[in-house]
Enzyme design. Structure first.
Site, PDB file in Angstrom:
ATOM      1  N   GLY A 230       0.766  -1.247   0.000  1.00 52.78           N
ATOM      2  CA  GLY A 230       0.000   0.000   0.000  1.00 52.78           C
ATOM      3  C   GLY A 230       0.792   1.289   0.000  1.00 52.78           C
ATOM      4  CD  GLU A 272       0.729  -8.804   1.854  1.00 50.67           C
ATOM      5  OE1 GLU A 272       1.090  -9.979   1.984  1.00 50.67           O
ATOM      6  OE2 GLU A 272      -0.462  -8.458   1.940  1.00 50.67           O
ATOM      7  N   GLY A 274       3.522  -3.760  -3.928  1.00 52.94           N
ATOM      8  CA  GLY A 274       3.621  -3.970  -5.363  1.00 52.94           C
ATOM      9  C   GLY A 274       3.929  -2.644  -6.034  1.00 52.94           C
ATOM     10  NE  ARG A 275      -0.496   1.738  -5.547  1.00 51.54           N
ATOM     11  CZ  ARG A 275      -1.605   1.487  -6.247  1.00 51.54           C
ATOM     12  NH1 ARG A 275      -1.774   2.041  -7.413  1.00 51.54           N
ATOM     13  NH2 ARG A 275      -2.554   0.711  -5.758  1.00 51.54           N
ATOM     14  NE  ARG A 310      -3.634   2.755 -10.342  1.00 42.60           N
ATOM     15  CZ  ARG A 310      -3.529   4.018 -10.019  1.00 42.60           C
ATOM     16  NH1 ARG A 310      -3.067   4.892 -10.889  1.00 42.60           N
ATOM     17  NH2 ARG A 310      -3.863   4.440  -8.828  1.00 42.60           N
ATOM     18  CE1 TYR A 314      -9.394   1.444  -8.305  1.00 42.47           C
ATOM     19  CE2 TYR A 314      -7.314   1.787  -9.452  1.00 42.47           C
ATOM     20  CZ  TYR A 314      -8.179   0.963  -8.773  1.00 42.47           C
ATOM     21  OH  TYR A 314      -7.825  -0.331  -8.553  1.00 42.47           O
ATOM     22  CB  CYS A 341     -18.199   1.564 -27.480  1.00 41.46           C
ATOM     23  SG  CYS A 341     -17.564   1.231 -29.121  1.00 41.46           S
ATOM     24  CD  GLU A 342     -18.315   1.520 -21.077  1.00 43.28           C
ATOM     25  OE1 GLU A 342     -18.467   2.522 -20.345  1.00 43.28           O
ATOM     26  OE2 GLU A 342     -19.142   0.601 -21.175  1.00 43.28           O
TER      27      GLU A 342
HETATM   28  C1  LIG Z   1      -2.975  -5.504  -3.741  1.00 47.95           C
HETATM   29  C2  LIG Z   1      -2.376  -6.015  -2.499  1.00 47.95           C
HETATM   30  C3  LIG Z   1      -1.053  -5.696  -2.161  1.00 47.95           C
HETATM   31  C4  LIG Z   1      -0.204  -4.760  -2.976  1.00 47.95           C
HETATM   32  O1  LIG Z   1      -0.686  -3.467  -2.954  1.00 47.95           O
HETATM   33  P1  LIG Z   1       0.225  -2.279  -3.554  1.00 47.95           P
HETATM   34  O2  LIG Z   1      -0.692  -1.088  -3.517  1.00 47.95           O
HETATM   35  O3  LIG Z   1       0.575  -2.661  -4.934  1.00 47.95           O
HETATM   36  O4  LIG Z   1       1.407  -2.139  -2.668  1.00 47.95           O
HETATM   37  C5  LIG Z   1      -0.515  -6.288  -1.044  1.00 47.95           C
HETATM   38  N1  LIG Z   1      -1.227  -7.128  -0.269  1.00 47.95           N
HETATM   39  C6  LIG Z   1      -2.503  -7.443  -0.548  1.00 47.95           C
HETATM   40  C7  LIG Z   1      -3.221  -8.383   0.333  1.00 47.95           C
HETATM   41  C8  LIG Z   1      -3.119  -6.895  -1.661  1.00 47.95           C
HETATM   42  O5  LIG Z   1      -4.390  -7.206  -1.929  1.00 47.95           O
END
Ligand SMILES: *Cc1c(COP(=O)(O)O)cnc(C)c1O
Length: 420
Positions: A230, A272, A274-275, A310, A314, A341-342
């Site tokens: 997150g 964990e 990602g972003r 995105r 959002y 077509c959106e």
């Molecule tokens: C989507 C998700 C992440 C990764 O979120 P990021 O915004 O990409 O850091 C980590 N853990 C869980 C459980 C998720 O659903």
């Protein structure tokens, strides 16, 4: 401020387009490695820190391989994501399986791979036990519900479908200990795309206090806490990257104040994200193919929301650079649109950009996470290719673009498309 610079120039992109038609995503290996290292080195003070990269952000084996080389594990929530990890050799407890509404087949696969399973609900203890058997190590996802006064964590966890309530957590640990589970973890994730470091520190404080209560009330010593993902990224040039040092030193202070005096040190800390790892390192490259003036002005590009949803989903901002016009004044206001077509298929609305001509190449920034992976085929759109800009400057195609044969492949209509 964040400089929206590019790891390639106009000439290089023109060369690439000659070989790989637009649209495509391109990822910067060096920047991905630097982000993974930056996160891990911020937590140098922690003897046992692991970043389990959230596979859903960028589920490409070459990217996962790079992150494995950088010492990351993988955070999975589906069978395909588990298979991707297995394929690149992210194995056993280097995999965290944080799924929800999980089918038995996926628990079986996670168990088979020796992944750490993080349950999303108390009823899944029985479900897992019945279908797979309980493993030696098990983790629970905590949903703190309405957050207590003074806790500034945003969002409303009580509206979220994830996790155990506090009471369920205590019941759950009691149950799994009785059924022979030996090692315990605790997970929570209550923010997403968050740029304020304090929220991550507050999450850690909450989790550490809970670890102490679990120890006191149940005599269970947690082996790890997983603080989720997150961490946000500065999608807008006026935003700044999250100060990882501040997150780290805040979490260290909480650890020293809560975990150590309770005699619970060492507890491994997992995240964990990602972003923050791959998001800023990926670009969607697309060509302007049409201009249209009606009540507003539009620039139509050959990518659409299927390549990056995105903005449409959002209202997210993604910075756009018009190659070769970096220094030109941004003195026209346009919507940059795709071909679905959106009417929400727009990469930018009322954006000030240099005058764009058909044939110009637009680079859409920060498309490296939750970009290509969210792709879909609505309106018969095909998923685009993914390229890797390697550390030596060469470019490797790491996923080809889909073809119409791929699109029709699941139909039992062998002649479809053949006459075109
Ligand atoms: C989507 C998700 C992440 C990764 O979120 P990021 O915004 O990409 O850091 C980590 N853990 C869980 C459980 C998720 O659903």
């Amino acid at each position: 401020m964040t400089d929206k610079t590019l790891p390639f120039d106009h000439a290089r992109i023109r060369e690439l387009i000659a070989e790989f038609p637009t649209p495509f995503h391109i990822y910067d290996e060096q920047a991905i490695r630097a982000n993974a290292r930056g996160l891990q080195s911020a937590f140098d003070w922690c003897d046992d820190f692991t970043e389990y990269f959230a596979v859903k952000a960028t589920p490409n084996p070459r990217i996962l391989q790079i992150l494995k080389e950088e010492g990351c594990g993988g955070d999975c929530s589906s069978l395909a994501e588990l298979m991707l990890c297995q394929h690149v050799g992210i194995s056993g407890e280097q995999i965290m399986f944080t799924a929800n509404n999980t089918p038995a087949s996926e628990y079986q696969a996670a168990r088979h791979l020796g992944a750490v399973i993080n349950l999303d609900d108390i009823t899944h203890i029985d479900y897992l036990d019945e279908h797979v058997g309980l493993p030696e190590v098990l983790s629970f996802r905590y949903n703190p519900g309405p957050l207590r006064d003074g806790n500034a964590i945003i969002g409303s966890p009580e509206e979220a479908k994830y996790g155990f309530t506090r009471e369920q957590l205590f019941d759950g640990y009691r149950t799994i200990r009785e059924r022979g589970v030996k090692r315990f973890g605790l997970h929570t994730m209550v923010v997403s795309n968050e740029l304020n470091p304090d929220f991550f520190v507050e999450t850690a404080e909450m989790v550490f206090e809970l670890a102490v209560e679990i120890a006191e009330q149940l005599d269970i010593r947690l082996e790890f806490v997983n603080l989720g993902g997150g961490i946000g990224i500065p999608y807008r040039p006026e935003q700044k990257p999250v100060d990882l040092q501040r997150i780290s030193s805040g979490i260290k202070a909480a650890y020293d104040e809560t975990i150590r005096p309770a005699g619970l040190d060492p507890i491994a800390i997992c995240m964990e994200h990602g972003r923050m790892i791959t998001g800023p390192c990926g670009y969607l490259v697309t060509e302007a193919i049409h201009k249209k003036h009606i009540y507003k002005s539009y620039v139509g590009v050959d990518a659409c929301m299927a390549n990056l949803m995105r903005p449409a989903m959002y209202g997210a901002y993604h910075h756009i650079t018009v190659l070769g016009k970096e220094q030109a004044p941004a003195d026209t206001v346009v919507d940059v649109v795709g071909s679905l077509c959106e009417n929400n298929d727009k990469f930018a609305i009322d954006r000030s950009l240099p005058v764009i001509d058909s044939g110009d190449i637009l680079v859409i920034h920060d498309a490296g996470a939750h970009g290509h992976s969210m792709g879909f085929q609505y309106n018969g759109k095909l998923r685009s290719a993914e390229l890797l800009l390697k550390q030596d400057g060469s470019v490797e195609q790491i996923r080809r673009a889909e073809t119409l044969d791929d699109y029709f492949a699941t139909l039992d209509e062998p002649k479809l498309g053949k006459g075109l």
